[in-house]
Design an enzyme around this catalytic site. Structure first.
Site, PDB file in Angstrom:
ATOM      1  CG  ASN A   1       3.609   8.848 -12.356  1.00 40.36           C
ATOM      2  OD1 ASN A   1       2.759   9.135 -13.198  1.00 40.36           O
ATOM      3  ND2 ASN A   1       3.344   8.820 -11.064  1.00 40.36           N
TER       4      ASN A   1
ATOM      5  CB  ILE B   1       3.772   5.728   2.568  1.00 40.50           C
ATOM      6  CG1 ILE B   1       3.987   5.851   4.056  1.00 40.50           C
ATOM      7  CG2 ILE B   1       4.277   6.955   1.836  1.00 40.50           C
ATOM      8  CD1 ILE B   1       5.467   5.854   4.463  1.00 40.50           C
TER       9      ILE B   1
ATOM     10  CG  HIS C   1       6.433   2.801  -8.638  1.00 44.04           C
ATOM     11  ND1 HIS C   1       7.667   3.381  -8.813  1.00 44.04           N
ATOM     12  CD2 HIS C   1       5.575   3.817  -8.437  1.00 44.04           C
ATOM     13  CE1 HIS C   1       7.562   4.685  -8.715  1.00 44.04           C
ATOM     14  NE2 HIS C   1       6.299   4.990  -8.510  1.00 44.04           N
TER      15      HIS C   1
ATOM     16  CG  HIS D   1       0.980   4.822  -8.745  1.00 46.20           C
ATOM     17  ND1 HIS D   1       1.090   5.496  -7.547  1.00 46.20           N
ATOM     18  CD2 HIS D   1       2.109   5.114  -9.431  1.00 46.20           C
ATOM     19  CE1 HIS D   1       2.229   6.180  -7.528  1.00 46.20           C
ATOM     20  NE2 HIS D   1       2.867   5.974  -8.651  1.00 46.20           N
TER      21      HIS D   1
ATOM     22  NE  ARG E   1      -3.890  -2.254   1.999  1.00 45.95           N
ATOM     23  CZ  ARG E   1      -4.792  -2.584   1.073  1.00 45.95           C
ATOM     24  NH1 ARG E   1      -5.103  -1.722   0.117  1.00 45.95           N
ATOM     25  NH2 ARG E   1      -5.401  -3.758   1.102  1.00 45.95           N
TER      26      ARG E   1
ATOM     27  CD  GLU F   1       6.624  11.944  -5.529  1.00 46.38           C
ATOM     28  OE1 GLU F   1       6.522  11.075  -4.636  1.00 46.38           O
ATOM     29  OE2 GLU F   1       5.864  12.922  -5.621  1.00 46.38           O
ATOM     30  CB  VAL F   2      10.214   5.880  -5.887  1.00 47.97           C
ATOM     31  CG1 VAL F   2      11.089   4.692  -5.504  1.00 47.97           C
ATOM     32  CG2 VAL F   2       9.725   6.608  -4.632  1.00 47.97           C
TER      33      VAL F   2
END
Ligand code: 5GP
Length: 116
Positions: free
Chosen positions: A86, A30, A99, A101, A28, A94-95
């Site tokens: 993204n 954060i 990944h 979402h 999940r 950002e990371v």
């Protein structure tokens, strides 16, 4: 190379892990933007979507499949959801560990602010 997500996958920092297999881990977000907000992450570090190679097709496919499994589990498969990856600065990444979402549980509105 390591990332905050790699540390979560290795169990070095806590996260609410909802799924894990040989290729991907899902946990999940954060800072959720909707009632369901799960990140589906390759177990190996692939920095961005630009870095996917032919050898990563299995993991990319698994990410999609796990998204559908988790959407069903979360009870949002029928009502609908959004899958987002993204990439780099304009994509708002950002990371730098690829990944997807999985976002849903409420109407999400239009995908883009077309005036932006
Ligand atoms: P991006 O903007 O890179 O597509 O999304 C990164 C996402 O990772 C953000 O939604 C952010 O809330 C989430 N995130 C960042 N750090 C952590 C963390 O340590 N744990 C969890 N569970 N999510 C994180």
């Amino acid at each position: 190379m390591t990332t905050i997500f790699a540390k979560i996958i290795r169990g070095e920092i806590p996260a609410n892990i909802v799924y894990q297999d040989d290729l991907v881990t899902a946990f999940r977000d954060i800072n959720p933007g909707a009632p369901t907000h799960i990140l589906i992450v390759p177990n190996k570090v692939i920095p961005t979507a630009n870095d996917l190679t032919e050898a990563d097709e299995a993991v990319a496919g698994r990410m999609m499949r796990v998204a559908a499994i988790l959407a069903e589990r979360e009870g949002i498969a029928a009502s609908g959801y959004r899958l987002i990856i993204n990439c780099n600065k304009h994509g708002g990444q950002e990371v730098y560990h690829l990944h997807m979402h999985l976002v849903g549980g409420r109407p999400l509105g239009p995908m883009l602010n077309r005036a932006a």
